[in-house]
Motif scaffolding. Structure first.
Motif, PDB file in Angstrom:
ATOM      1  N   THR A  11       0.810  -1.214   0.000  1.00  0.00           N
ATOM      2  CA  THR A  11       0.000   0.000   0.000  1.00  0.00           C
ATOM      3  C   THR A  11       0.846   1.269   0.000  1.00  0.00           C
ATOM      4  OG1 THR A  11      -0.170  -0.192   2.404  1.00  0.00           O
ATOM      5  CG2 THR A  11      -1.999  -1.058   1.107  1.00  0.00           C
ATOM      6  N   HIS A  12       1.971   1.241   0.696  1.00  0.00           N
ATOM      7  CA  HIS A  12       2.738   2.476   0.870  1.00  0.00           C
ATOM      8  C   HIS A  12       3.406   2.930  -0.437  1.00  0.00           C
ATOM      9  CE1 HIS A  12       5.297   5.487   2.637  1.00  0.00           C
ATOM     10  NE2 HIS A  12       4.706   5.300   3.795  1.00  0.00           N
ATOM     11  N   PRO A  13       3.282   4.229  -0.767  1.00  0.00           N
ATOM     12  CA  PRO A  13       3.868   4.710  -2.034  1.00  0.00           C
ATOM     13  C   PRO A  13       5.392   4.613  -2.089  1.00  0.00           C
ATOM     14  CG  PRO A  13       3.033   6.538  -0.706  1.00  0.00           C
ATOM     15  CD  PRO A  13       2.546   5.283  -0.060  1.00  0.00           C
ATOM     16  N   ASN A  14       6.061   4.508  -0.944  1.00  0.00           N
ATOM     17  CA  ASN A  14       7.530   4.425  -0.958  1.00  0.00           C
ATOM     18  C   ASN A  14       8.052   2.997  -1.105  1.00  0.00           C
ATOM     19  OD1 ASN A  14       7.584   7.137  -0.704  1.00  0.00           O
ATOM     20  ND2 ASN A  14       8.561   7.188   1.307  1.00  0.00           N
ATOM     21  N   ILE A  15       7.133   2.058  -1.351  1.00  0.00           N
ATOM     22  CA  ILE A  15       7.576   0.681  -1.575  1.00  0.00           C
ATOM     23  C   ILE A  15       7.582   0.388  -3.071  1.00  0.00           C
ATOM     24  CG2 ILE A  15       7.135  -1.778  -1.140  1.00  0.00           C
ATOM     25  CD1 ILE A  15       5.706  -0.964   1.446  1.00  0.00           C
ATOM     26  N   HIS A  16       8.784   0.110  -3.585  1.00  0.00           N
ATOM     27  CA  HIS A  16       8.951  -0.274  -4.984  1.00  0.00           C
ATOM     28  C   HIS A  16       8.996  -1.794  -5.021  1.00  0.00           C
ATOM     29  CE1 HIS A  16      10.564  -0.706  -8.971  1.00  0.00           C
ATOM     30  NE2 HIS A  16      11.723  -1.136  -8.524  1.00  0.00           N
ATOM     31  N   ARG A  17       7.951  -2.395  -5.609  1.00  0.00           N
ATOM     32  CA  ARG A  17       7.818  -3.850  -5.574  1.00  0.00           C
ATOM     33  C   ARG A  17       8.383  -4.510  -6.827  1.00  0.00           C
ATOM     34  NH1 ARG A  17       2.263  -7.107  -4.138  1.00  0.00           N
ATOM     35  NH2 ARG A  17       2.895  -9.125  -4.983  1.00  0.00           N
ATOM     36  N   VAL A  18       9.204  -5.523  -6.626  1.00  0.00           N
ATOM     37  CA  VAL A  18       9.761  -6.293  -7.739  1.00  0.00           C
ATOM     38  C   VAL A  18       9.309  -7.750  -7.563  1.00  0.00           C
ATOM     39  CG1 VAL A  18      11.875  -7.036  -8.909  1.00  0.00           C
ATOM     40  CG2 VAL A  18      11.791  -4.781  -7.814  1.00  0.00           C
ATOM     41  N   ASP A  19       8.461  -8.223  -8.464  1.00  0.00           N
ATOM     42  CA  ASP A  19       7.958  -9.598  -8.372  1.00  0.00           C
ATOM     43  C   ASP A  19       8.874 -10.561  -9.115  1.00  0.00           C
ATOM     44  OD1 ASP A  19       5.107  -9.766  -7.100  1.00  0.00           O
ATOM     45  OD2 ASP A  19       5.157  -7.882  -8.229  1.00  0.00           O
ATOM     46  N   VAL A  20       9.247 -11.626  -8.420  1.00  0.00           N
ATOM     47  CA  VAL A  20      10.068 -12.669  -9.033  1.00  0.00           C
ATOM     48  C   VAL A  20       9.447 -14.024  -8.729  1.00  0.00           C
ATOM     49  CG1 VAL A  20      12.206 -11.314  -8.859  1.00  0.00           C
ATOM     50  CG2 VAL A  20      11.582 -12.882  -6.995  1.00  0.00           C
ATOM     51  N   GLU A  21       9.954 -15.052  -9.394  1.00  0.00           N
ATOM     52  CA  GLU A  21       9.432 -16.392  -9.117  1.00  0.00           C
ATOM     53  C   GLU A  21      10.500 -17.301  -8.494  1.00  0.00           C
ATOM     54  OE1 GLU A  21       6.483 -18.305 -11.737  1.00  0.00           O
ATOM     55  OE2 GLU A  21       7.948 -19.929 -11.907  1.00  0.00           O
ATOM     56  N   SER A  22      11.628 -17.430  -9.137  1.00  0.00           N
ATOM     57  CA  SER A  22      12.633 -18.409  -8.698  1.00  0.00           C
ATOM     58  C   SER A  22      13.735 -17.762  -7.856  1.00  0.00           C
ATOM     59  CB  SER A  22      13.275 -19.047  -9.926  1.00  0.00           C
ATOM     60  OG  SER A  22      13.988 -18.053 -10.649  1.00  0.00           O
ATOM     61  N   ALA A  23      14.521 -18.618  -7.206  1.00  0.00           N
ATOM     62  CA  ALA A  23      15.674 -18.159  -6.427  1.00  0.00           C
ATOM     63  C   ALA A  23      16.657 -17.398  -7.324  1.00  0.00           C
ATOM     64  CB  ALA A  23      16.373 -19.349  -5.773  1.00  0.00           C
ATOM     65  N   MET A  24      16.824 -17.883  -8.551  1.00  0.00           N
ATOM     66  CA  MET A  24      17.768 -17.227  -9.454  1.00  0.00           C
ATOM     67  C   MET A  24      17.293 -15.812  -9.810  1.00  0.00           C
ATOM     68  SD  MET A  24      19.225 -18.424 -13.144  1.00  0.00           S
ATOM     69  CE  MET A  24      19.982 -19.969 -12.673  1.00  0.00           C
ATOM     70  N   GLU A  25      15.990 -15.680 -10.063  1.00  0.00           N
ATOM     71  CA  GLU A  25      15.444 -14.346 -10.356  1.00  0.00           C
ATOM     72  C   GLU A  25      15.565 -13.420  -9.147  1.00  0.00           C
ATOM     73  OE1 GLU A  25      12.082 -16.042 -13.471  1.00  0.00           O
ATOM     74  OE2 GLU A  25      11.414 -14.998 -11.673  1.00  0.00           O
ATOM     75  N   MET A  26      15.319 -13.983  -7.950  1.00  0.00           N
ATOM     76  CA  MET A  26      15.443 -13.173  -6.730  1.00  0.00           C
ATOM     77  C   MET A  26      16.892 -12.731  -6.530  1.00  0.00           C
ATOM     78  SD  MET A  26      14.076 -14.042  -2.877  1.00  0.00           S
ATOM     79  CE  MET A  26      12.337 -13.743  -3.195  1.00  0.00           C
ATOM     80  N   HIS A  27      17.809 -13.655  -6.777  1.00  0.00           N
ATOM     81  CA  HIS A  27      19.247 -13.385  -6.682  1.00  0.00           C
ATOM     82  C   HIS A  27      19.640 -12.237  -7.619  1.00  0.00           C
ATOM     83  CE1 HIS A  27      23.481 -14.477  -7.979  1.00  0.00           C
ATOM     84  NE2 HIS A  27      23.632 -14.387  -6.671  1.00  0.00           N
ATOM     85  N   ASN A  28      19.202 -12.332  -8.871  1.00  0.00           N
ATOM     86  CA  ASN A  28      19.555 -11.298  -9.849  1.00  0.00           C
ATOM     87  C   ASN A  28      18.982  -9.934  -9.466  1.00  0.00           C
ATOM     88  OD1 ASN A  28      20.906 -13.264 -11.260  1.00  0.00           O
ATOM     89  ND2 ASN A  28      19.284 -13.568 -12.782  1.00  0.00           N
ATOM     90  N   ALA A  29      17.726  -9.911  -9.003  1.00  0.00           N
ATOM     91  CA  ALA A  29      17.098  -8.642  -8.609  1.00  0.00           C
ATOM     92  C   ALA A  29      17.822  -8.033  -7.407  1.00  0.00           C
ATOM     93  CB  ALA A  29      15.619  -8.870  -8.278  1.00  0.00           C
ATOM     94  N   CYS A  30      18.225  -8.882  -6.461  1.00  0.00           N
ATOM     95  CA  CYS A  30      18.922  -8.386  -5.265  1.00  0.00           C
ATOM     96  C   CYS A  30      20.304  -7.839  -5.608  1.00  0.00           C
ATOM     97  CB  CYS A  30      19.035  -9.491  -4.215  1.00  0.00           C
ATOM     98  SG  CYS A  30      17.466  -9.838  -3.407  1.00  0.00           S
ATOM     99  N   LEU A  31      21.025  -8.536  -6.487  1.00  0.00           N
ATOM    100  CA  LEU A  31      22.355  -8.057  -6.885  1.00  0.00           C
ATOM    101  C   LEU A  31      22.246  -6.702  -7.591  1.00  0.00           C
ATOM    102  CD1 LEU A  31      24.438 -11.114  -8.152  1.00  0.00           C
ATOM    103  CD2 LEU A  31      24.308 -10.100  -5.876  1.00  0.00           C
ATOM    104  N   GLU A  32      21.162  -6.534  -8.335  1.00  0.00           N
ATOM    105  CA  GLU A  32      20.955  -5.272  -9.061  1.00  0.00           C
ATOM    106  C   GLU A  32      20.686  -4.120  -8.090  1.00  0.00           C
ATOM    107  OE1 GLU A  32      17.723  -5.453 -11.929  1.00  0.00           O
ATOM    108  OE2 GLU A  32      17.577  -3.251 -11.880  1.00  0.00           O
ATOM    109  N   HIS A  33      19.868  -4.360  -7.078  1.00  0.00           N
ATOM    110  CA  HIS A  33      19.418  -3.265  -6.209  1.00  0.00           C
ATOM    111  C   HIS A  33      20.290  -3.018  -4.974  1.00  0.00           C
ATOM    112  CE1 HIS A  33      15.682  -3.847  -8.569  1.00  0.00           C
ATOM    113  NE2 HIS A  33      15.638  -2.534  -8.448  1.00  0.00           N
ATOM    114  N   PHE A  34      20.995  -4.038  -4.494  1.00  0.00           N
ATOM    115  CA  PHE A  34      21.723  -3.905  -3.224  1.00  0.00           C
ATOM    116  C   PHE A  34      22.764  -2.778  -3.191  1.00  0.00           C
ATOM    117  CE2 PHE A  34      25.067  -5.478  -0.168  1.00  0.00           C
ATOM    118  CZ  PHE A  34      24.337  -5.243   0.986  1.00  0.00           C
ATOM    119  N   PRO A  35      23.574  -2.587  -4.258  1.00  0.00           N
ATOM    120  CA  PRO A  35      24.630  -1.566  -4.183  1.00  0.00           C
ATOM    121  C   PRO A  35      24.122  -0.164  -3.826  1.00  0.00           C
ATOM    122  CG  PRO A  35      24.999  -2.976  -6.071  1.00  0.00           C
ATOM    123  CD  PRO A  35      23.641  -3.335  -5.539  1.00  0.00           C
TER     124      PRO A  35
END
Ligand code: CTP
Ligand code: CA
Length: 226
Positions: A67-91
């Motif tokens: 609900t909160h406007p400051n939450i940017h949601r990234v939907d993934v399915e697999s561990a590999m997709e989650m891994h890639n999204a996290c590596l992209e955003h973490f830095p």
């Protein structure tokens, strides 16, 4: 004398949160998954946003809405997709909270056609997925904070502390299995926060929204005293 100050403690901070299960495909109609509802991770994202943080919520398949406007949601399915999204955003973040129940194994091969039923036994060969928390622990800079969760059935504290060290976490949230009202699917949780200084902070069984407040408070302490 009245003076103005914001009560929000995470203004200008960016936080990454992982939530939910991951699904690992077997064939076009089947997967390996788990019972994680995503509630704890979503509660954390909401609480962080309430404190003024800009939140990236990387979530596996769940039936929840943000609900909160400051939450940017990234939907993934697999561990590999989650891994890639996290590596992209973490830095670009100040902290990450790894709340997802990531599958530990995926089928070594994914059939591109539905596997047919046959009499007798059926075997699926599995391979380990990426350890996302450990990967971020390797990338972590001195100003970043990394938080993990642990679910243990035995030698809880010892195992959780070992995970914290292995993954280079700043603190770890141990989910207690002692109460039936804690864990997957339910609205409540009972946690112990274990810190690097060997400090164990035990909390009562409470709503996940309230558990999120406790965890975010701990993170605020860690982010503002480096
Ligand atoms: N985690 C992760 N990526 C994985 C597995 C776990 O990021 N592939 C994260 C979880 O989100 C959690 C922490 O690591 O914050 C611990 O997860 P847990 O399943 O308790 O530990 P594992 O290292 O997977 O060990 P095991 O399941 O064998 O106890
Ligand atoms: Ca695991």
């Amino acid at each position: 004398v009245a003076f103005f100050h914001s009560k929000k403690k995470l203004l200008n901070k960016k936080v990454l949160v992982t939530a939910g299960p991951t699904y690992e495909k077997i064939d076009p109609v089947r997967f390996i998954g788990n019972y994680s509802s995503g509630k704890m991770g979503f509660a954390l994202a909401e609480e962080l946003a309430k404190e003024g943080a800009e939140v990236t919520l990387v979530t596996g398949p769940v039936h929840l809405k943000t609900t909160h406007p400051n939450i940017h949601r990234v939907d993934v399915e697999s561990a590999m997709e989650m891994h890639n999204a996290c590596l992209e955003h973490f830095p670009a973040t100040d902290a990450a909270i790894m709340c997802a129940a990531v599958a530990d194994y995926r089928p070594k091969e994914q059939a591109d056609r539905k596997i047919k039923r046959k009499a007798g036994e059926m075997n699926i060969e599995l391979q380990a997925t990426e350890d996302i928390a450990a990967a971020l622990g390797q990338l972590k800079t001195p100003s970043q904070r990394l938080v993990g969760f642990a679910l243990e059935t035995n030698d809880e504290k010892q195992n959780a502390l070992a995970k914290m060290q292995k993954k280079n976490l700043d603190f770890i949230v141990l989910n207690s299995l002692q109460d039936n009202g804690a864990g997957f699917g339910v609205d409540t949780n009972k946690i112990t926060i274990l810190s690097k200084d060997n400090n164990a902070q035990e909390f009562e069984l409470k709503q996940k929204t309230e558990v999120a407040v406790d965890i975010v408070k701990k993170l605020i302490g860690e982010l503002t005293n480096d």
